[in-house]
Each structure stands twice: as structure tokens, then as C-alpha cells.
Design an enzyme around this catalytic site. Structure first.
Site, PDB file in Angstrom:
ATOM      1  N   TYR A  39      33.608  68.540 -17.344  1.00 25.38           N
ATOM      2  CA  TYR A  39      33.637  69.886 -16.750  1.00 25.38           C
ATOM      3  C   TYR A  39      35.079  70.402 -16.672  1.00 25.38           C
ATOM      4  O   TYR A  39      35.361  71.542 -17.046  1.00 25.38           O
ATOM      5  CB  TYR A  39      32.987  69.843 -15.362  1.00 25.38           C
TER       6      TYR A  39
ATOM      7  N   SER B  33      37.166  78.263 -13.731  1.00 25.39           N
ATOM      8  CA  SER B  33      36.968  77.541 -12.463  1.00 25.39           C
ATOM      9  C   SER B  33      38.344  77.076 -11.990  1.00 25.39           C
ATOM     10  O   SER B  33      39.284  77.002 -12.804  1.00 25.39           O
ATOM     11  CB  SER B  33      36.081  76.315 -12.701  1.00 25.39           C
TER      12      SER B  33
HETATM   13  P1  NAD Z   1      24.131  78.776 -11.516  1.00 24.93           P
HETATM   14  O1  NAD Z   1      23.478  77.513 -11.900  1.00 24.93           O
HETATM   15  O2  NAD Z   1      23.561  79.595 -10.401  1.00 24.93           O
HETATM   16  O3  NAD Z   1      24.289  79.729 -12.786  1.00 24.93           O
HETATM   17  C1  NAD Z   1      24.513  79.262 -14.091  1.00 24.93           C
HETATM   18  C2  NAD Z   1      23.569  80.041 -15.006  1.00 24.93           C
HETATM   19  O4  NAD Z   1      23.869  79.692 -16.358  1.00 24.93           O
HETATM   20  C3  NAD Z   1      22.101  79.683 -14.750  1.00 24.93           C
HETATM   21  O5  NAD Z   1      21.338  80.867 -14.528  1.00 24.93           O
HETATM   22  C4  NAD Z   1      21.678  78.982 -16.030  1.00 24.93           C
HETATM   23  O6  NAD Z   1      20.317  79.216 -16.390  1.00 24.93           O
HETATM   24  C5  NAD Z   1      22.631  79.608 -17.035  1.00 24.93           C
HETATM   25  N1  NAD Z   1      22.737  78.775 -18.232  1.00 24.93           N
HETATM   26  C6  NAD Z   1      22.862  77.418 -18.322  1.00 24.93           C
HETATM   27  N2  NAD Z   1      22.855  77.029 -19.604  1.00 24.93           N
HETATM   28  C7  NAD Z   1      22.736  78.164 -20.341  1.00 24.93           C
HETATM   29  C8  NAD Z   1      22.660  78.423 -21.729  1.00 24.93           C
HETATM   30  N3  NAD Z   1      22.697  77.427 -22.631  1.00 24.93           N
HETATM   31  N4  NAD Z   1      22.538  79.707 -22.155  1.00 24.93           N
HETATM   32  C9  NAD Z   1      22.483  80.724 -21.254  1.00 24.93           C
HETATM   33  N5  NAD Z   1      22.534  80.545 -19.920  1.00 24.93           N
HETATM   34  C10 NAD Z   1      22.656  79.276 -19.495  1.00 24.93           C
HETATM   35  O7  NAD Z   1      25.632  78.379 -11.201  1.00 24.93           O
HETATM   36  P2  NAD Z   1      26.891  79.279 -10.851  1.00 24.93           P
HETATM   37  O8  NAD Z   1      27.633  78.536  -9.847  1.00 24.93           O
HETATM   38  O9  NAD Z   1      26.505  80.691 -10.604  1.00 24.93           O
HETATM   39  O10 NAD Z   1      27.709  79.171 -12.225  1.00 24.93           O
HETATM   40  C11 NAD Z   1      28.201  80.292 -12.945  1.00 24.93           C
HETATM   41  C12 NAD Z   1      29.549  79.977 -13.543  1.00 24.93           C
HETATM   42  O11 NAD Z   1      30.495  79.778 -12.487  1.00 24.93           O
HETATM   43  C13 NAD Z   1      29.591  78.704 -14.367  1.00 24.93           C
HETATM   44  O12 NAD Z   1      30.368  78.920 -15.541  1.00 24.93           O
HETATM   45  C14 NAD Z   1      30.290  77.703 -13.465  1.00 24.93           C
HETATM   46  O13 NAD Z   1      30.932  76.686 -14.175  1.00 24.93           O
HETATM   47  C15 NAD Z   1      31.244  78.608 -12.736  1.00 24.93           C
HETATM   48  N6  NAD Z   1      31.769  78.085 -11.464  1.00 24.93           N
HETATM   49  C16 NAD Z   1      30.956  77.875 -10.388  1.00 24.93           C
HETATM   50  C17 NAD Z   1      31.498  77.424  -9.186  1.00 24.93           C
HETATM   51  C18 NAD Z   1      30.666  77.201  -7.956  1.00 24.93           C
HETATM   52  O14 NAD Z   1      31.219  76.807  -6.907  1.00 24.93           O
HETATM   53  N7  NAD Z   1      29.382  77.422  -7.976  1.00 24.93           N
HETATM   54  C19 NAD Z   1      32.873  77.169  -9.096  1.00 24.93           C
HETATM   55  C20 NAD Z   1      33.664  77.394 -10.208  1.00 24.93           C
HETATM   56  C21 NAD Z   1      33.103  77.870 -11.389  1.00 24.93           C
END
Ligand code: NAD
Length: 271
Positions: free
Chosen positions: A173, A160
């Protein structure tokens, strides 16, 4: 691993692929020619998951992502895997090898977020974020490494912009995402002798439940206002942006240990 932007014949695992960014990564890998294991906690519509107290949120998205991959003529396989559980992680890797016979690409993407200042954060909240975002990545990587050494494959970790800056209310985080980048660089060195590359993707702001359900409600502005205020390019990033970077990493065998931001310029400015 393949070059020429093609992943024809490759087999990939994407964790958190029942979420938005993971789904985008899995779909782009499928479009580039890879078969894909879509792994998420509660990703299958099983009796157990229907009875569990957790919301079975990943099921529909996992099936939608599988459809995208199959539309590109590749195989998709949905696996229920909590990345914090070593036995489930091992079972996922074994299921992948049983089903496809090899593993070329591991995308450690599962992640969670909450908001609390450190002074008010209890241990359980700290642990839950570190467990999924960091320990889960360690457990899945450890189980996958023997197979990736065999294929000369790649690991791609979702970090991130919080892996290189701080953010009030996101101490756990930010710590977890800095750790992801440290682990990425270390694994790049440990696996280089077997031609396995390890890189990180650093998303900026992507319209997912992390923003809608967790971050935006803590701000005095709408999601759209946040985008306009903080992103120089004036638009948010997409799951497909992250998927295209994953394909780029996977098809460029001389890039390793990198952590590239896709953030529309957020981290370039202090005003
Ligand atoms: P999201 O909530 O749509 O996806 C996260 C997924 O991880 C979900 O489907 C959830 O069920 C799964 N998950 C959670 N705990 C879990 C576990 N113990 N085992 C297996 N799966 C698990 O959110 P997203 O935004 O798509 O996040 C994906 C990645 O991107 C994350 O690592 C997040 O930190 C990172 N991220 C997101 C953003 C943003 O703006 N959305 C920005 C920077 C980084």
C-alpha cells in the site's frame, strides 16, 4: 478550468465513487456545479452483478451520491467500471463523452488495502493492491488525457499519507501511494503544455471500510482510540474534506504537481 470556486458547466469522472471518500469528492464537485460520472466496480444493480460472487457494496452508496449531486441541480451518471480492465476503462470514457460531450475533471480515487508484512505477503496480494491503486490510475488517466487536453481540465489523484511515510504491514500500500505521487508529478509536467493540472490529495484517517474492516481489526485499540492517539487535532478527517480540496485544485489553474495532506497534523510529529 473554471475559477471562483465554481465548476458550472464542467463534467467530472470520479472512480471509486461508490465508496466513502469517492462519494464525498463526487458530492462536493456536484455542489460546486459539475455534472458527475460516478464510477465504481459493481456500481450498477445489474443481473450480472447480482449473480457475481462479489458483494454489490457500491450500488447503494453510488445511488446515494447520485442523489446528492441531483439535489444540487447537476446530472449524475453511474457507470460500472473496474479500473484494472482497459476495455472497461475505455468504455467508461466513451460513455462519458456520449452522455455529456466533454470531460473536464478526472478524479482517480479507487483504491484497496490489505495488511501483511512483506516477508509473509504473497505475490497475488502485492499485485492486487498495485493493480488497483497504481495501474488503474495509469489506465484511466491514459484514456482520459486526449479529452482533458481538449478541455484544459484537471486530474486529481487520491494518494494517502502512506505516500510519504512507511507503515509496518502496508508495504504494498505504501509503495502504491508513493507511486501515485510520482505519477502525479510526472503527469503534471507532461500535460502542462495543454494547461491540464494534475494534483494529489493525501488523506490521513477517514472512517471508511478500509479502517473498519481492515486496519482497526489489526490493532489492539478501537478506532476512536487510534484517532485520539495519533491525530494532533484529535478528530478524524471526512470524505467532504477531500471533496473540498478537489474543488480547490480544480478551480486554481496555477497549482500543479502538488500532493497536499489533510491529516489533522499526523505527519508533523514523531511522538
Ligand atoms: P472505500 O472502500 O470506501 O472506497 C474505495 C472504493 O474503490 C470502493 O467503492 C471500491 O468498490 C472501489 N474499488 C475498489 N477496486 C476497484 C476497481 N478495481 N475499480 C473500480 N473501483 C474499485 O475506501 P475509501 O477509504 O473511501 O478509499 C478511497 C481512496 O482513499 C483510496 O484510494 C484509499 O487508498 C484512499 N485513502 C483512504 C484513507 C482512509 O483513511 N480511509 C486514507 C488515505 C487514503
Amino acid at each position: 478550468m473554471a475559477e471562483n470556486n465554481s465548476l458550472e458547466g464542467a463534467v467530472s469522472i470520479v472512480t471509486g465513487a461508490g465508496g466513502q471518500i469517492g462519494g464525498g469528492i463526487a458530492s462536493e464537485l456536484g455542489a460546486a456545479g459539475s455534472d458527475v460520472v460516478i464510477a465504481d466496480v459493481d456500481a450498477l444493480d445489474t443481473d450480472y452483478n447480482q449473480q457475481s460472487s462479489r458483494e454489490v457494496g457500491g450500488v447503494e452508496r453510488a445511488q446515494e451520491v447520485a442523489g446528492h449531486i441531483e439535489d444540487h441541480g447537476q446530472r449524475a451518471h453511474i457507470v460500472d467500471c473496474d479500473v484494472t480492465k482497459p476495455d472497461r476503462v475505455q468504455a467508461m470514457i466513451e460513455e462519458t463523452i456520449d452522455e455529456f460531450g466533454r470531460l473536464d475533471l478526472l478524479c482517480n480515487n479507487a483504491g484497496v488495502i490489505t495488511v501483511a508484512p512483506v516477508e509473509e505477503m504473497d505475490e497475488a496480494e502485492w499485485d492486487s493492491v498495485m493493480d488497483v491503486n497504481v495501474k488503474g490510475m495509469f489506465l484511466v488517466s491514459r484514456a482520459a488525457i486526449p479529452h482533458l487536453r481538449e478541455s484544459g481540465g484537471s486530474i486529481i489523484n487520491t494518494a494517502s499519507i502512506a505516500g510519504s511515510i512507511g507503515a509496518a504491514g502496508l508495504g504494498h500500500y505504501c509503495a502504491s501511494k508513493h507511486a501515485v505521487i510520482g505519477l502525479t508529478k510526472t503527469l503534471a509536467l507532461e500535460l502542462a503544455e495543454d494547461d491540464v493540472t494534475v494534483n494529489a490529495i493525501c488523506p490521513g484517517i477517514v472512517d471508511t471500510p478500509m479502517w473498519e474492516d481492515v486496519l482497526t481489526p489489526t490493532l489492539d485499540e478501537s478506532y476512536e482510540e487510534t484517532i485520539e492517539r495519533v491525530i494532533p487535532l484529535g478528530r478524524d478527517q471526512t470524505p467532504e474534506d477531500m471533496g473540498r480540496l478537489a474543488v480547490f485544485y480544480a478551480t486554481n489553474p496555477n497549482i500543479t504537481g502538488e500532493a497536499l495532506k489533510i491529516d489533522g497534523g499526523i505527519t508533523q510529529s514523531i511522538i
